[in-house]
Design a protein around this motif. Structure first.
Motif, short mmCIF file in Angstrom:
data_model
loop_
_atom_site.label_atom_id
_atom_site.label_comp_id
_atom_site.label_asym_id
_atom_site.label_seq_id
_atom_site.Cartn_x
_atom_site.Cartn_y
_atom_site.Cartn_z
N LEU A 1 0.83 -1.21 0.00
CA LEU A 1 0.00 0.00 0.00
C LEU A 1 0.86 1.25 0.00
O LEU A 1 0.60 2.21 -0.73
N LEU A 2 1.90 1.22 0.81
CA LEU A 2 2.77 2.39 0.95
C LEU A 2 3.49 2.70 -0.36
O LEU A 2 3.54 3.85 -0.79
N ILE A 3 4.02 1.66 -0.99
CA ILE A 3 4.84 1.86 -2.18
C ILE A 3 3.98 2.07 -3.44
O ILE A 3 4.26 2.97 -4.24
N LYS A 4 2.94 1.29 -3.61
CA LYS A 4 2.19 1.29 -4.86
C LYS A 4 1.03 2.26 -4.89
O LYS A 4 0.60 2.69 -5.97
N HIS A 5 0.47 2.62 -3.74
CA HIS A 5 -0.75 3.42 -3.73
C HIS A 5 -0.59 4.78 -3.03
O HIS A 5 -1.24 5.75 -3.44
N VAL A 6 0.22 4.85 -2.00
CA VAL A 6 0.26 6.05 -1.17
C VAL A 6 1.43 6.96 -1.53
O VAL A 6 1.32 8.19 -1.41
N PHE A 7 2.54 6.39 -1.99
CA PHE A 7 3.75 7.18 -2.20
C PHE A 7 3.54 8.33 -3.18
O PHE A 7 3.94 9.46 -2.92
N ARG A 8 2.92 8.06 -4.33
CA ARG A 8 2.78 9.09 -5.35
C ARG A 8 1.96 10.29 -4.87
O ARG A 8 2.42 11.43 -4.98
N PRO A 9 0.73 10.08 -4.35
CA PRO A 9 0.00 11.27 -3.87
C PRO A 9 0.66 11.94 -2.67
O PRO A 9 0.55 13.15 -2.49
N ALA A 10 1.36 11.15 -1.84
CA ALA A 10 2.03 11.75 -0.67
C ALA A 10 3.22 12.60 -1.06
O ALA A 10 3.65 13.46 -0.28
N SER A 11 3.75 12.39 -2.27
CA SER A 11 4.93 13.15 -2.70
C SER A 11 4.57 14.52 -3.25
O SER A 11 5.47 15.35 -3.47
N LEU A 12 3.29 14.80 -3.47
CA LEU A 12 2.89 16.10 -4.01
C LEU A 12 3.29 17.27 -3.11
O LEU A 12 3.84 18.25 -3.59
N PRO A 13 3.02 17.20 -1.80
CA PRO A 13 3.49 18.31 -0.94
C PRO A 13 5.00 18.47 -0.94
O PRO A 13 5.51 19.58 -0.80
N ILE A 14 5.73 17.36 -1.12
CA ILE A 14 7.19 17.43 -1.16
C ILE A 14 7.64 18.22 -2.39
O ILE A 14 8.54 19.06 -2.32
N LEU A 15 6.99 17.97 -3.54
CA LEU A 15 7.33 18.70 -4.76
C LEU A 15 7.08 20.19 -4.59
O LEU A 15 7.90 21.02 -4.99
#
Length: 326
Positions: free
Chosen positions: A238-252
């Motif tokens: 879940l963390l790698i395949k589903h959550v990582f991409r949307p969670a990286s938006l604030p980082i960008l």
């Protein structure tokens, strides 16, 4: 593609409007200061009369304010310059461009490394939420976050520069040295720059760590994660395949803003290590009351920040399908 083109054009127009307002304010604010930004040059008896006339002509102070504004805009959009530096008697654009590579190399390298480390540690802390690593990392990073940047830089400089001799005490390169090859020049610059880079990395990792950790924890309660968990996905998947991409938006977003802000915001770090970058240039401009140079730094760093934020907004739709081009 048409939607992306329309979105991109609309964002460019909005950013250009913002930038035009910044240009206008940088023109107006110095002229609203008591006596005007140029008073200490024009009215200073120690300034030779011939040089005083050069300043008056260069900045168009003998013309009406509206005509000065038109000349200011025309000069910037045709040559990229906004006048002559008081302290260096060189075009502002040239002075900034000479210092910009040092700051860009320091800031981009440090922030990218910080973002990568912060993302990885934040992911692991969220995965082990409430565990020993999560608790310890939050305590350590909050302590680091409370440190003044110049204090940390001075401590590292004393330890690694003075006592251990692993880094030079000042400068971005060895003055007066003629390099026999580009590799030797690169190694000498790296020898001078690694310690200020390390200082900036240590100072900026906590922000990315906390941002990534909290983003992941917040997303773990979303409906799409609940559905994926019901289908049998493990927390790791879940963390790698589903959550990582949307969670990286604030980082960008944070990375884009940090790069633009840090171009002039690393003033204290560059002064501690005597790096001839834009931050040190801004400090000298304030100290020497060099208003054209200071305002030029504001304009160029504002333009860089607006460009980076616009690029990130376009990248959002490519990273997270939930984000629509509106």
């Amino acid at each position: 593609m048409p939607g992306l083109t329309y979105f991109f054009i609309r964002k460019i127009l909005a950013r250009f409007t913002t930038f035009f307002v910044i240009l206008t304010l940088t023109f107006i604010i110095p002229r609203l200061l008591p006596g005007g930004a140029f008073a200490y040059l024009i009215a200073n008896p120690s300034v030779p009369p011939d040089l005083r006339q050069v300043y008056i002509k260069e900045f168009g102070l003998d013309k009406p304010i509206w005509e000065q504004y038109v000349i200011f805009l025309r000069q910037f959009f045709t040559t990229g310059n906004i006048g002559l530096s008081f302290s260096r008697l060189e075009p502002v654009s040239k002075v900034i461009m000479d210092a910009l590579p040092w700051t860009i190399s320091l800031v981009t390298t440090s922030l990218i490394v910080s973002a990568v480390v912060g993302i990885l540690t934040g992911m692991f802390a969220a995965y082990r939420r409430g565990g020993g690593f999560d608790t310890a990392s939050m305590g350590i990073f909050m302590f680091i976050r409370s440190m003044p940047g110049f204090w940390l830089g001075m401590v590292l400089l004393i330890i690694f520069g003075y006592y251990l001799g692993w880094a030079p005490l000042f400068g971005a390169y060895t003055y007066g040295v003629v390099y026999s090859s580009p590799i030797l020049k690169f190694l000498d610059i790296l020898k001078h720059m690694w310690l200020p880079m390390l200082t900036l990395i240590i100072l900026t990792i906590p922000g990315y760590h906390v941002l990534m950790r909290n983003s992941i924890i917040g997303l773990m309660g979303e409906d799409f994660v609940t559905v994926a968990r019901a289908k049998g996905f493990s927390d790791r998947d879940l963390l790698i395949k589903h959550v990582f991409r949307p969670a990286s938006l604030p980082i960008l977003t944070s990375l884009a803003i940090d790069i633009g802000f840090s171009v002039s915001g690393v003033m204290l770090i560059e002064n501690v290590f005597s790096i001839p970058g834009v931050g040190r240039l801004a400090y000298q401009a304030v100290y020497q009351q060099d208003y054209p140079l200071l305002l030029g730094i504001v304009i160029y760093t504002s333009a860089l920040t607006l460009i980076l934020v616009t690029i990130v907004e376009v990248m959002y739709s490519l990273i997270d399908p939930r984000v629509k081009l509106e």
